[in-house]
Scaffold this motif. Structure first.
Motif, PDB file in Angstrom:
ATOM      1  N   THR A  54      58.560  66.712  13.581  1.00 47.56           N
ATOM      2  CA  THR A  54      58.652  66.175  14.936  1.00 47.56           C
ATOM      3  C   THR A  54      58.330  67.212  16.000  1.00 47.56           C
ATOM      4  O   THR A  54      58.525  66.968  17.179  1.00 47.56           O
ATOM      5  CB  THR A  54      60.052  65.594  15.200  1.00 47.56           C
ATOM      6  N   GLU A  67      52.181  63.166  14.190  1.00 40.06           N
ATOM      7  CA  GLU A  67      52.809  61.982  13.619  1.00 40.06           C
ATOM      8  C   GLU A  67      54.232  62.331  13.191  1.00 40.06           C
ATOM      9  O   GLU A  67      54.477  63.425  12.689  1.00 40.06           O
ATOM     10  CB  GLU A  67      52.011  61.494  12.409  1.00 40.06           C
ATOM     11  N   SER A  71      62.265  60.325   9.221  1.00 38.38           N
ATOM     12  CA  SER A  71      63.129  59.528  10.094  1.00 38.38           C
ATOM     13  C   SER A  71      64.446  60.272  10.311  1.00 38.38           C
ATOM     14  O   SER A  71      64.777  61.194   9.571  1.00 38.38           O
ATOM     15  CB  SER A  71      63.382  58.154   9.481  1.00 38.38           C
ATOM     16  N   HIS A 111      55.088  57.293  14.069  1.00 38.13           N
ATOM     17  CA  HIS A 111      54.614  57.247  15.458  1.00 38.13           C
ATOM     18  C   HIS A 111      53.573  58.342  15.657  1.00 38.13           C
ATOM     19  O   HIS A 111      53.884  59.519  15.718  1.00 38.13           O
ATOM     20  CB  HIS A 111      55.790  57.429  16.417  1.00 38.13           C
ATOM     21  N   LYS A 112      52.284  57.935  15.787  1.00 42.61           N
ATOM     22  CA  LYS A 112      51.170  58.878  15.927  1.00 42.61           C
ATOM     23  C   LYS A 112      50.772  59.020  17.387  1.00 42.61           C
ATOM     24  O   LYS A 112      50.921  58.090  18.175  1.00 42.61           O
ATOM     25  CB  LYS A 112      49.954  58.395  15.135  1.00 42.61           C
ATOM     26  N   TYR A 113      50.214  60.191  17.711  1.00 39.51           N
ATOM     27  CA  TYR A 113      49.777  60.454  19.088  1.00 39.51           C
ATOM     28  C   TYR A 113      48.729  61.561  19.052  1.00 39.51           C
ATOM     29  O   TYR A 113      48.789  62.459  18.221  1.00 39.51           O
ATOM     30  CB  TYR A 113      50.978  60.905  19.928  1.00 39.51           C
ATOM     31  N   TYR A 127      58.866  65.466  19.537  1.00 41.98           N
ATOM     32  CA  TYR A 127      59.342  64.084  19.544  1.00 41.98           C
ATOM     33  C   TYR A 127      60.819  64.066  19.906  1.00 41.98           C
ATOM     34  O   TYR A 127      61.574  64.968  19.533  1.00 41.98           O
ATOM     35  CB  TYR A 127      59.149  63.444  18.165  1.00 41.98           C
ATOM     36  N   GLY A 164      59.869  59.100  22.114  1.00 41.46           N
ATOM     37  CA  GLY A 164      58.439  59.365  22.158  1.00 41.46           C
ATOM     38  C   GLY A 164      58.130  60.846  22.212  1.00 41.46           C
ATOM     39  O   GLY A 164      59.010  61.693  22.098  1.00 41.46           O
ATOM     40  N   TRP A 165      56.860  61.136  22.415  1.00 42.87           N
ATOM     41  CA  TRP A 165      56.368  62.512  22.413  1.00 42.87           C
ATOM     42  C   TRP A 165      56.414  63.128  23.803  1.00 42.87           C
ATOM     43  O   TRP A 165      56.066  62.495  24.780  1.00 42.87           O
ATOM     44  CB  TRP A 165      54.926  62.546  21.920  1.00 42.87           C
TER      45      TRP A 165
END
Length: 172
Positions: A54, A67, A71, A111-113, A127, A164-165
């Motif tokens: 993260t 990504e 979790s 969750h990719k960015y 993250y 989020g990022w």
């Protein structure tokens, strides 16, 4: 908290702050003995997740693609010079500021960015939860019941369900 309890707390918050046990003389007030918290100074704050997958750094320049690989959960973080009750501070912040904070926010895998990095800079991605940071203070009624005595204080980082990022750049 009932309306009556809120009224008592407002009355106690208005008492002057004293050191020690207050003026232990003949004077005696009819305020109830109570311990309570106040919260103040809400600011937006990104509460990072600290587990593997993260947090990333890339560059200089180019594109960073990230990504979530693991979790986990992001919970309330308290710091201070006395022990504090997270649930009470959470409830106070919700009431005082009208914000939607939670005891913990869940983070799921995937969750990719991506983001372009300026030439000559390094891009950092972390993250976490887009939450809040606030100050808390713990009080008790003074021995003479005419003032309030500060027991301690600290900060609380309160997550929301919005995760989020966060992105920033550095030269190194």
């Amino acid at each position: 908290m009932s309306d009556q309890e809120i009224a008592v707390e407002k009355k106690l918050n208005a008492l002057p702050e004293v050191t020690g046990d207050g003026d232990i003389e003949i004077k005696r007030c009819d305020n109830p003995y109570k311990k309570w918290y106040t919260v103040s100074g809400k600011t937006n704050y990104h509460i990072p997740s600290w587990w593997n997958g993260t947090s990333y750094k890339d560059g200089p320049g180019g594109t960073i693609v990230v990504e979530v690989l693991k979790s986990g959960k992001i919970g309330i973080e308290l710091s201070g010079n006395v022990s504090a009750e997270a649930g009470v501070i959470l409830a106070k912040a919700k009431t005082e500021f009208g914000i939607k904070v939670v005891a913990e926010a869940g983070v799921t895998v995937g969750h990719k960015y991506s983001r372009d990095i300026r030439k000559g800079y390094y891009g950092h991605m972390q993250y976490g939860s887009w939450g809040y940071k606030t100050n808390w203070t713990k009080y008790e009624t003074s021995a003479d019941r005419c003032g309030k005595k500060k027991l301690g204080s600290g900060t609380a980082k309160l997550p929301t369900k919005e995760v989020g990022w966060r992105y920033w750049e550095t030269r190194t």
